[in-house]
Every structure is written in structure tokens, then in C-alpha cells.
Design an enzyme around this catalytic site. Structure first.
Site, PDB file in Angstrom:
ATOM      1  N   GLU A 256       0.878  -1.174   0.000  1.00 11.31           N
ATOM      2  CA  GLU A 256       0.000   0.000   0.000  1.00 11.31           C
ATOM      3  C   GLU A 256       0.910   1.216   0.000  1.00 11.31           C
ATOM      4  OE1 GLU A 256      -3.174  -0.198  -0.276  1.00 11.31           O
ATOM      5  OE2 GLU A 256      -3.549  -2.287   0.233  1.00 11.31           O
ATOM      6  N   CYS A 290      -2.265   9.511   2.342  1.00 12.97           N
ATOM      7  CA  CYS A 290      -1.953   8.811   1.081  1.00 12.97           C
ATOM      8  C   CYS A 290      -3.048   9.043   0.057  1.00 12.97           C
ATOM      9  CB  CYS A 290      -1.739   7.327   1.327  1.00 12.97           C
ATOM     10  SG  CYS A 290      -3.109   6.524   2.155  1.00 12.97           S
TER      11      CYS A 290
HETATM   12  P1  NAD Z   1       8.581   4.734   4.292  1.00 16.21           P
HETATM   13  O1  NAD Z   1       8.567   3.950   3.030  1.00 16.21           O
HETATM   14  O2  NAD Z   1       9.700   5.661   4.543  1.00 16.21           O
HETATM   15  O3  NAD Z   1       8.560   3.744   5.547  1.00 16.21           O
HETATM   16  C1  NAD Z   1       7.525   2.830   5.772  1.00 16.21           C
HETATM   17  C2  NAD Z   1       7.998   1.756   6.718  1.00 16.21           C
HETATM   18  O4  NAD Z   1       8.998   0.969   6.078  1.00 16.21           O
HETATM   19  C3  NAD Z   1       8.631   2.278   8.004  1.00 16.21           C
HETATM   20  O5  NAD Z   1       8.171   1.500   9.084  1.00 16.21           O
HETATM   21  C4  NAD Z   1      10.109   2.042   7.771  1.00 16.21           C
HETATM   22  O6  NAD Z   1      10.856   1.843   8.948  1.00 16.21           O
HETATM   23  C5  NAD Z   1      10.083   0.772   6.957  1.00 16.21           C
HETATM   24  N1  NAD Z   1      11.281   0.518   6.157  1.00 16.21           N
HETATM   25  C6  NAD Z   1      12.205   1.401   5.712  1.00 16.21           C
HETATM   26  N2  NAD Z   1      13.147   0.765   4.980  1.00 16.21           N
HETATM   27  C7  NAD Z   1      12.800  -0.537   4.960  1.00 16.21           C
HETATM   28  C8  NAD Z   1      13.357  -1.704   4.342  1.00 16.21           C
HETATM   29  N3  NAD Z   1      14.468  -1.642   3.601  1.00 16.21           N
HETATM   30  N4  NAD Z   1      12.720  -2.881   4.504  1.00 16.21           N
HETATM   31  C9  NAD Z   1      11.589  -2.951   5.221  1.00 16.21           C
HETATM   32  N5  NAD Z   1      11.020  -1.891   5.833  1.00 16.21           N
HETATM   33  C10 NAD Z   1      11.613  -0.701   5.698  1.00 16.21           C
HETATM   34  O7  NAD Z   1       7.178   5.470   4.346  1.00 16.21           O
HETATM   35  P2  NAD Z   1       6.653   6.529   5.426  1.00 16.21           P
HETATM   36  O8  NAD Z   1       7.372   7.812   5.208  1.00 16.21           O
HETATM   37  O9  NAD Z   1       6.664   5.926   6.788  1.00 16.21           O
HETATM   38  O10 NAD Z   1       5.122   6.685   4.996  1.00 16.21           O
HETATM   39  C11 NAD Z   1       4.684   7.623   4.056  1.00 16.21           C
HETATM   40  C12 NAD Z   1       4.295   6.942   2.775  1.00 16.21           C
HETATM   41  O11 NAD Z   1       3.334   5.936   3.043  1.00 16.21           O
HETATM   42  C13 NAD Z   1       3.641   7.895   1.787  1.00 16.21           C
HETATM   43  O12 NAD Z   1       4.110   7.640   0.482  1.00 16.21           O
HETATM   44  C14 NAD Z   1       2.170   7.535   1.902  1.00 16.21           C
HETATM   45  O13 NAD Z   1       1.409   7.857   0.767  1.00 16.21           O
HETATM   46  C15 NAD Z   1       2.251   6.059   2.137  1.00 16.21           C
HETATM   47  N6  NAD Z   1       1.009   5.557   2.745  1.00 16.21           N
HETATM   48  C16 NAD Z   1       0.205   4.736   2.002  1.00 16.21           C
HETATM   49  C17 NAD Z   1      -0.985   4.284   2.534  1.00 16.21           C
HETATM   50  C18 NAD Z   1      -1.889   3.365   1.743  1.00 16.21           C
HETATM   51  O14 NAD Z   1      -2.717   2.706   2.348  1.00 16.21           O
HETATM   52  N7  NAD Z   1      -1.775   3.293   0.427  1.00 16.21           N
HETATM   53  C19 NAD Z   1      -1.356   4.649   3.822  1.00 16.21           C
HETATM   54  C20 NAD Z   1      -0.528   5.489   4.550  1.00 16.21           C
HETATM   55  C21 NAD Z   1       0.667   5.934   3.995  1.00 16.21           C
END
Ligand code: NAD
Length: 512
Positions: A256, A290
């Protein structure tokens, strides 16, 4: 009172900032973005600790599966009750860790509880064994289909809606009979821990739901830990890394990711209503949603009226860190640079700021920015901004609005404001995305029976609804022979007569 962190501080990566605040390299700090104050320190789980949590989850998953649909429903409704009766405490943690106003945090908790309730109550109906038609060619067989748990689901969450968003994976995974190991965002570890403590308060001896805290490496360790599915919510770039790691072990993934959702405003729309929803959809939660509204396409006859009214409404917003603020600061410091870059690009490519502009960026708090006449090639139109800005562009007609709405790599949600609802449905069909709200924004997110998810850069797979329950299940097909088939086709000594009859049957049934 709000402390506006300086722009130089905001250019640091959020993660680095959180870690730097910690004196111990085995822990990281969770900060209040409104004040910069350290709220608490949390352990950084290493690969061995992640593996230990997954091992515990695997053992607990057997107990959980044995509870059956009815047992799990009771446990999950207890979990729901425990969360709902203490919702103000959870909303307070969300508000402190994200900087969003308490009311917004409370709304998020309310929606998460609704999803937990729906998943608990509907899992049996959606996943239980059922007879399915066996067809003429196999009429001697009884066919059953059921959906079995996968085992252990590794959920990785973002910070923007730290309860609502991961609950879409957690609740539906648990209800489908899986144990869950959840890695919350490093910006909101306290929210994850709160949820784990709540589960442990009702079931201290069965770690069916565990939380591990840490940075990206901890998430990466979870992906590689042998979990049976990864439920990832976050940005596209991280999703790519997660998917690459999943490929090594053929671990399935639901992703997502981000969005660049468009709103379309038709000439017969209720403009006041469209304006109210546009303001909320674009600027609520400081635009860090998002499926928030990032682009608005308004048809020419009502463009000026819409823009003027939106500007008047949004100019009354007062962002900051006070209890009555319209929205809070940016939760992730480095996102400020993305927002600045998009405003700069919009202005440099011929767009105009009708409200705010680059000066609206005051440290982590960004005043509302409305941009117009922005070329569709600008980053402000094609990339996720995730901040309190919106692009309002005029279009000739609804066809052009649909074409432009479909013009980015993203495809999460969209909204349409229109008087003629059947025309609205027709437009919704033509939008290349996962979800559309007609005459509201984010309407789909609050309805637990509707699947949530997108296409393209917005990810794949679904949380919520029956599809969300099936996402965390494996279909199991079983046939039972009711009587021997009169035609011996599955035999090494197939009678020529049976083959001739089946040739005639094929012609009769499918060749006409
Ligand atoms: P991010 O991708 O920076 O991090 C998300 C998660 O991934 C965090 O818990 C982080 O620690 C983890 N992570 C980082 N590197 C990783 C790796 N190599 N392997 C596994 N996990 C890892 O995203 P963010 O800044 O926390 O969130 C914002 C983004 O999320 C925006 O793009 C937003 O649109 C999206 N979002 C989508 C939805 C949806 O349902 N489509 C909902 C909420 C947020």
C-alpha cells in the site's frame, strides 16, 4: 506552543534525526514534532530479536488457528473493546508522535476500531468452507473451497496514520487466523507499543500480536525473517526494496503505497460542498494523507467560483502545534524539502500561487498553499507532495478532467463532485485507480466492507473488506468423489469409446 524547527534542521532525514536524539545506539527516540521534545526511547530490534518474535508468533499462530472463527471473533471483539474504552489515551499518543491535532487522532482511532470490528464479525462469512459448483465434466465430484490462515504476517507501517493504516493489515490478518508481528514507523513506535500492550492486557500468554521497534533495518529483517506474507504500507521506493527482498524467498507481499489523488469538479456540482471537502481532503493532517486531495480539476464554468471560495476557506486555516490548530507540523522533517521543491517547480514552470507560497514554509509548520495553472509535467502535479499544498487547474470539460486525473503513475483514490450521479458513476469507471468517492472525499476509507488499495505506483493487493480478509489467507480447494465417473478419462488405459463420447460432449457443450 509550537516550536518551529529551523529549515536546516528540517533538511535532516527524519530517521537520522530520531536516532541522533538517542545516546544509546541500541535505542532510538520518538519525538514530538511540535516541540522537538523526546517522548520516549525504544529498542532497535536486530535480526535475532526479529527472528525470535517471529518464532514466538509461529507457535502462537497454532493456538490462534485452533480458536476457530468463533473463538477469534470473541478475542478480537475483546481487543476492540479494550482499545475503544481507552481511545482517548491512544489518540493522545498518536497526537504526540505525529503532531496532528487530538481531534484528527481520535477520528483515526475511531475508524481503526470500526475496521477491527468488521474484520472480527465477517471473517467466518467470507472465509469459511463452502460448496462450489463442480461443473458438468466433473459432476461426480463434490467441490469445496475454504480460506486458511497463512501463518505469520509481518506488517510494516507508516507514520501518517499510525493506527488506522496498519490496522487495515493487522485486524484483517488476525481475523483470517494469522499471528502478526508489526514493525511501526520509527516516528510512531509508541502507537505500536500501545496496541501491543492492549493485546497483552487481554491475552498475556498468547503473543498473537507482537510489536518490534526499530528503523528500516528492523523492517528489512522482518521481511527476511521467513514470515508467510509481508503487509507493507509506505513509500514506493521502500516498497521496491521490500519487494526485492521478498523475491529472494518468494514471500508474498501486499504493498500500500503513495498517491496523487485528483478531485474533479463538474459544472453542476454543489460548489460549497466541494470546497469544504477539498479543503479537508487537501489540508487535513497537513496533507500527509496517502489518499488526500493533491490535484483538483475544475471545469471552466465554475472554476473561478470554486477557486475563490476554496481560497477564502483555506485562508482561515491556522496550522501549528496548539490544541485548536487546524493541522499540525510536518511529522517527517525531510518531507519539508519535498514540499518546497514542488512549490518551486510549480512556480518555475509557470504556475501561480493564489494562497501562500515558498514563504509559507516556517520550519516544520507549513501554511496552506494553493497553486494554479500548473503544467501537468510539474512535480507538483505528477509526484506525491504529502504536504499542505494543492494544485487547482482549470479544464475544458469532464473528459479532459478524467484524462488529466489518469495522467500520473499513481492510482490510489479520487473524488468527483457532480450533480448528475449517474454521470459521476460513469466518470468513476473511467478513472484508473482503486477507489472513488462521489460527492465526498475519502468516503471509501471509512467503509469497512470496501477494499482499499491502488494500482501502479500506489501499490497492489487490498486491505479492508472481504478482499482484505482473503489477502491474508490461502484458498484451499478440496474435491471428494461422490461416485465413479461413467467415463474413464483419467486412466492410462483410457477406453477409446470414452474418448469418443467426450469428443462429442466437447463439441456439443462448447463448440456450437
Ligand atoms: P517509508 O517507506 O519511509 O517507511 C515505511 C515503513 O517501512 C517504516 O516502518 C520504515 O521503517 C520501513 N522501512 C524502511 N526501509 C525498509 C526496508 N528496507 N525494509 C523494510 N522496511 C523498511 O514510508 P513513510 O514515510 O513511513 O510513509 C509515508 C508513505 O506511506 C507515503 O508515500 C504515503 O502515501 C504512504 N502511505 C500509504 C498508505 C496506503 O494505504 N496506500 C497509507 C498510509 C501511507
Amino acid at each position: 506552543m509550537t516550536q518551529n524547527l529551523s529549515p536546516s534542521e528540517t533538511s535532516e532525514a527524519g530517521t537520522a534525526k530520531a536516532v541522533a536524539a538517542s545516546e544509546n545506539s541500541d535505542t532510538f527516540a520518538s519525538l514530538d514534532p511540535r516541540t522537538g521534545e523526546v517522548i520516549a526511547e525504544y529498542p532497535i530490534a536486530d535480526a535475532a530479536e526479529v527472528a525470535a518474535a517471529v518464532d514466538r508468533a509461529r507457535i502462537a499462530s497454532r493456538w490462534w488457528e485452533a480458536q476457530g472463527f468463533r473463538g477469534r471473533r470473541e478475542w478480537l471483539l475483546e481487543f476492540k473493546k479494550a482499545i475503544a474504552s481507552d481511545a482517548t489515551s491512544l489518540a493522545t499518543v498518536v497526537s504526540r508522535e505525529t503532531g496532528k491535532p487530538y481531534g484528527d487522532a481520535f477520528l483515526e482511532v475511531l475508524l481503526a476500531v470500526e475496521h477491527l470490528d468488521w474484520a472480527a464479525r465477517n471473517a467466518k462469512k467470507v472465509l469459511r468452507p463452502r460448496r462450489v459448483p463442480s461443473g458438468v465434466a466433473s459432476f461426480n465430484q463434490a467441490a469445496t473451497l475454504e480460506y486458511k490462515p497463512l501463518g505469520v504476517v509481518g506488517a510494516i507501517g507508516p507514520w501518517n496514520y499510525p493506527v488506522y493504516t496498519p490496522m487495515g493489515s493487522i485486524a484483517y490478518s488476525l481475523a483470517a487466523g494469522n499471528a502478526v508481528v508489526f514493525k511501526p514507523s520509527e516516528l510512531t513506535p509508541g502507537v505500536g507499543k500501545w496496541l501491543e500492550d492492549k493485546w497483552n492486557s487481554i491475552s498475556p500468554s498468547q503473543p498473537v500480536f507482537q510489536v518490534i521497534t526499530g528503523l528500516g533495518e528492523t523492517g528489512s529483517a522482518l521481511v527476511r525473517s521467513g514470515v508467510d506474507k509481508v503487509a507493507f504500507t509506505g513509500s514506493g521506493p521502500t516498497a521496491r526494496k521490500v519487494m526485492a527482498a521478498c523475491a529472494d524467498t518468494l514471500t508474498p507481499l501486499v504493498a500500500e503505497c503513495g498517491g496523487k489523488d485528483a478531485m474533479i469538479v463538474a459544472a453542476d456540482a454543489d460548489i460549497d460542498k466541494a470546497v469544504e471537502f477539498a479543503a479537508f481532503g487537501a489540508f487535513g493532517n497537513a496533507g500527509q494523507t496517502c489518499a488526500g486531495v493533491e490535484r483538483i480539476y475544475v471545469v471552466e464554468p465554475v472554476y473561478r467560483e470554486f477557486l475563490d471560495k476554496l481560497t477564502a476557506t483555506v485562508s482561515r486555516a491556522h496550522p501549528g502545534g496548539d490544541t485548536d490548530s487546524t493541522y499540525g507540523p510536518m511529522t517527517l522533517p525531510r518531507q519539508v524539502d519535498v514540499v518546497r521543491g514542488h512549490i518551486e517547480d510549480a512556480l518555475a514552470s509557470g504556475g501561480k500561487a493564489v494562497l501562500g507560497g515558498l514563504d509559507s514554509i516556517q520550519g516544520l509548520v507549513i501554511g496552506p498553499v494553493i497553486l494554479t495553472d500548473v503544467p501537468e509535467t510539474s512535480t507538483a502535479v505528477c509526484e506525491e507532495t504529502f504536504g499542505p499544498t494543492v494544485v487547482v487547474n482549470q479544464v475544458r470539460d469532464l473528459d479532459e478532467a478524467v484524462d488529466r486525473a489518469n495522467g500520473t503513475e499513481y492510482g490510489l483514490g479520487a473524488s468527483i463532485f457532480i450533480g448528475n450521479k449517474s454521470k459521476g458513476r460513469e466518470l468513476a469507471e473511467r478513472l484508473r485507480n482503486g477507489m472513488v468517492s462521489i460527492n465526498s472525499v475519502l468516503g471509501f476509507a471509512a467503509i469497512a466492507s470496501l477494499p482499499f488499495g491502488g494500482v501502479g505506483e500506489s501499490g497492489f493487493g487490498r486491505i479492508h473488506g472481504a478482499d482484505g480478509l482473503r489477502e491474508f489467507s490461502r484458498p484451499k480447494s478440496v474435491t471428494v468423489e461422490r461416485f465413479s465417473s461413467p467415463l474413464k478419462l483419467m486412466s492410462l488405459e483410457r477406453p477409446a469409446r470414452d474418448l469418443r463420447i467426450s469428443e462429442l460432449m466437447l463439441k456439443y457443450m462448447h463448440g456450437r
